[in-house]
Design a protein around this motif. Structure first.
Motif, PDB file in Angstrom:
ATOM      1  N   LEU A   1      30.748  45.669  40.790  1.00 56.74           N
ATOM      2  CA  LEU A   1      31.805  45.481  41.792  1.00 56.74           C
ATOM      3  C   LEU A   1      31.226  45.386  43.203  1.00 56.74           C
ATOM      4  O   LEU A   1      31.761  44.670  44.047  1.00 56.74           O
ATOM      5  CB  LEU A   1      32.812  46.638  41.729  1.00 56.74           C
ATOM      6  CG  LEU A   1      33.778  46.619  40.542  1.00 56.74           C
ATOM      7  CD1 LEU A   1      34.635  47.880  40.536  1.00 56.74           C
ATOM      8  CD2 LEU A   1      34.668  45.371  40.579  1.00 56.74           C
ATOM      9  N   GLU A   2      30.124  46.099  43.437  1.00 58.31           N
ATOM     10  CA  GLU A   2      29.512  46.066  44.778  1.00 58.31           C
ATOM     11  C   GLU A   2      29.058  44.657  45.151  1.00 58.31           C
ATOM     12  O   GLU A   2      28.923  44.332  46.321  1.00 58.31           O
ATOM     13  CB  GLU A   2      28.332  47.059  44.851  1.00 58.31           C
ATOM     14  CG  GLU A   2      28.813  48.487  45.027  1.00 58.31           C
ATOM     15  CD  GLU A   2      27.720  49.531  44.812  1.00 58.31           C
ATOM     16  OE1 GLU A   2      26.597  49.156  44.424  1.00 58.31           O
ATOM     17  OE2 GLU A   2      28.027  50.725  45.030  1.00 58.31           O
ATOM     18  N   HIS A   3      28.835  43.812  44.130  1.00 64.29           N
ATOM     19  CA  HIS A   3      28.446  42.415  44.407  1.00 64.29           C
ATOM     20  C   HIS A   3      29.649  41.486  44.544  1.00 64.29           C
ATOM     21  O   HIS A   3      29.484  40.272  44.627  1.00 64.29           O
ATOM     22  CB  HIS A   3      27.484  41.908  43.330  1.00 64.29           C
ATOM     23  CG  HIS A   3      26.072  42.342  43.588  1.00 64.29           C
ATOM     24  ND1 HIS A   3      25.080  41.491  43.983  1.00 64.29           N
ATOM     25  CD2 HIS A   3      25.518  43.576  43.552  1.00 64.29           C
ATOM     26  CE1 HIS A   3      23.959  42.168  44.166  1.00 64.29           C
ATOM     27  NE2 HIS A   3      24.199  43.439  43.903  1.00 64.29           N
ATOM     28  N   ARG A   4      30.838  42.039  44.523  1.00 70.16           N
ATOM     29  CA  ARG A   4      32.082  41.299  44.753  1.00 70.16           C
ATOM     30  C   ARG A   4      32.257  40.072  43.839  1.00 70.16           C
ATOM     31  O   ARG A   4      32.345  38.927  44.312  1.00 70.16           O
ATOM     32  CB  ARG A   4      32.187  40.860  46.222  1.00 70.16           C
ATOM     33  CG  ARG A   4      32.092  42.026  47.188  1.00 70.16           C
ATOM     34  CD  ARG A   4      32.642  41.715  48.545  1.00 70.16           C
ATOM     35  NE  ARG A   4      32.856  42.932  49.307  1.00 70.16           N
ATOM     36  CZ  ARG A   4      33.908  43.737  49.172  1.00 70.16           C
ATOM     37  NH1 ARG A   4      34.862  43.429  48.318  1.00 70.16           N
ATOM     38  NH2 ARG A   4      34.016  44.834  49.880  1.00 70.16           N
TER      39      ARG A   4
ATOM     40  N   THR B   1      28.273  37.458  43.103  1.00 71.33           N
ATOM     41  CA  THR B   1      29.330  37.271  44.100  1.00 71.33           C
ATOM     42  C   THR B   1      30.185  36.039  43.762  1.00 71.33           C
ATOM     43  O   THR B   1      29.649  34.967  43.488  1.00 71.33           O
ATOM     44  CB  THR B   1      28.697  37.096  45.498  1.00 71.33           C
ATOM     45  OG1 THR B   1      27.802  38.183  45.698  1.00 71.33           O
ATOM     46  CG2 THR B   1      29.755  37.071  46.583  1.00 71.33           C
TER      47      THR B   1
ATOM     48  N   ARG C   1      34.461  37.502  41.501  1.00 73.96           N
ATOM     49  CA  ARG C   1      35.855  37.066  41.659  1.00 73.96           C
ATOM     50  C   ARG C   1      36.733  37.870  40.703  1.00 73.96           C
ATOM     51  O   ARG C   1      37.811  38.299  41.041  1.00 73.96           O
ATOM     52  CB  ARG C   1      35.976  35.571  41.345  1.00 73.96           C
ATOM     53  CG  ARG C   1      37.360  35.063  41.697  1.00 73.96           C
ATOM     54  CD  ARG C   1      37.663  33.644  41.226  1.00 73.96           C
ATOM     55  NE  ARG C   1      36.533  32.755  41.208  1.00 73.96           N
ATOM     56  CZ  ARG C   1      36.500  31.656  40.444  1.00 73.96           C
ATOM     57  NH1 ARG C   1      37.530  31.326  39.677  1.00 73.96           N
ATOM     58  NH2 ARG C   1      35.440  30.880  40.444  1.00 73.96           N
TER      59      ARG C   1
ATOM     60  N   VAL D   1      40.490  43.047  41.125  1.00 73.62           N
ATOM     61  CA  VAL D   1      39.315  42.346  40.595  1.00 73.62           C
ATOM     62  C   VAL D   1      39.098  42.710  39.128  1.00 73.62           C
ATOM     63  O   VAL D   1      38.818  41.858  38.292  1.00 73.62           O
ATOM     64  CB  VAL D   1      38.043  42.727  41.406  1.00 73.62           C
ATOM     65  CG1 VAL D   1      36.801  42.081  40.808  1.00 73.62           C
ATOM     66  CG2 VAL D   1      38.207  42.326  42.868  1.00 73.62           C
TER      67      VAL D   1
ATOM     68  N   GLY E   1      37.391  50.543  44.616  1.00 68.66           N
ATOM     69  CA  GLY E   1      37.124  49.228  45.199  1.00 68.66           C
ATOM     70  C   GLY E   1      37.359  48.073  44.249  1.00 68.66           C
ATOM     71  O   GLY E   1      37.159  46.910  44.615  1.00 68.66           O
ATOM     72  N   GLY E   2      37.813  48.352  43.024  1.00 71.36           N
ATOM     73  CA  GLY E   2      37.976  47.272  42.047  1.00 71.36           C
ATOM     74  C   GLY E   2      39.393  46.722  41.938  1.00 71.36           C
ATOM     75  O   GLY E   2      39.640  45.815  41.138  1.00 71.36           O
TER      76      GLY E   2
END
Ligand code: ATR
Length: 272
Positions: A139-142, A118, A144, A171, A167-168
């Motif tokens: 990506l699920e761990h967000r 994260t 930066r 990022v 969701g990316g």
């Protein structure tokens, strides 16, 4: 006894039977786990023969992970995103295809190496099947940022397009090796370069003191990538932890119990 196996070609070197036997002992589950050499042109037939013999599930390794997508009658979201299947579950509802590689990588980084993803700057080297399989779980761990570098930049750009929609956006980005400017907190080698004792053309500036450099490959000796990263201040890790973690995810899917991976990883590292 419930039966499982790993399909591959070659498959003789596979550590999966030892890992699953250790999980079974530890959790008190009764099961039998074998390796099966499937003919290069006979993977689907081998799977159906195993089901006919009473097989409950299977792992799939090189070179069958893409073909396993077609053998499955339903895919989990992470298998769809990966475009590859490493775990098959034979259920009353048919053959379910899953992909536990990415979850295994992430578990190894976060739990075993103790490095959170994260808000970190993550560099993924390679854009083939191995890389594609880990993008969504990363990506699920967000993070930066998640930069994907590949010799063939168009392949990396195609991955970015695929995962921007999942969701990316904002990022994930693609770069040529020559355009990489570091440093990164986590650098993952998902290329197959280590198989040829080769080093991806990554500049030393991607590493700083404390960067986690993880190679998905493992062997008796550190890979050239791990040596290069260590020479430039990185903490290095091979792919053995990921291997154990992806196996644990498959075991949990089949048996409903998540084994304690640390003990099994320590046994493997000790050569037991
Ligand atoms: P896998 O399923 O192991 O990912 P793959 O789909 O054939 O295998 O992908 C291999 C990946 O390793 C690709 O990203 C490839 O880069 P290209 O797309 O530019 O070919 C990368 N690769 C292989 N050998 C490499 C090397 N010596 N240096 C850098 N990248 C390499």
């Amino acid at each position: 006894m419930d039966r499982y196996c790993v399909f591959g070609n070659p498959v003789a070197h596979s550590k999966s039977p030892a890992i699953h036997a250790a999980f079974a002992r530890q959790t008190g589950q009764r099961l039998d786990y074998d390796k099966r050499l499937a003919p290069l042109d006979g993977f689907a037939a081998a799977v159906h023969a195993f089901i006919a013999e009473g097989g409950k599930g299977a792992n799939v390794t090189v070179p069958f992970k893409l073909e396993a997508v077609r053998v499955a009658q339903a895919l989990t979201i992470r298998a769809q995103a990966a475009g590859a299947v490493n775990t098959l579950h034979f259920t009353d509802d048919g053959i379910i295809g899953d992909n536990t590689d990415g979850a295994g990588l992430v578990a190894d980084i976060v739990n075993n190496a103790g490095v959170p993803i994260t808000a970190k700057r993550v560099l993924l080297l390679g854009a083939g099947g191995a890389a594609r399989g880990v993008v969504l779980p990363l990506l699920e761990h967000r993070p930066r940022q998640l930069v994907i570098a590949n010799r063939t930049v168009a392949t990396a750009a195609a991955l970015v397009e695929r995962f921007a929609a999942l969701g990316g956006a904002g990022v994930v980005s693609a770069l040529d090796y020559a355009d990489l400017a570091g440093p990164f907190d986590i650098v993952i080698n998902a290329t197959s370069a280590s198989l040829d004792a080769d080093l991806p053309p990554v500049p030393a500036s991607v590493f700083e003191c404390g960067t986690l450099a993880l190679d998905m490959m493992y062997g008796e000796q550190p890979t050239v990538f791990m040596q290069f990263a260590a020479d430039h201040g990185a903490l290095t890790r091979d792919g053995l932890g990921m291997l154990v973690e992806q196996a644990a995810e498959a075991f949990a899917l089949w048996r409903g119990v998540h084994p304690d991976t640390a003990a099994v990883l320590a046994q493997l590292r000790a050569g037991a």
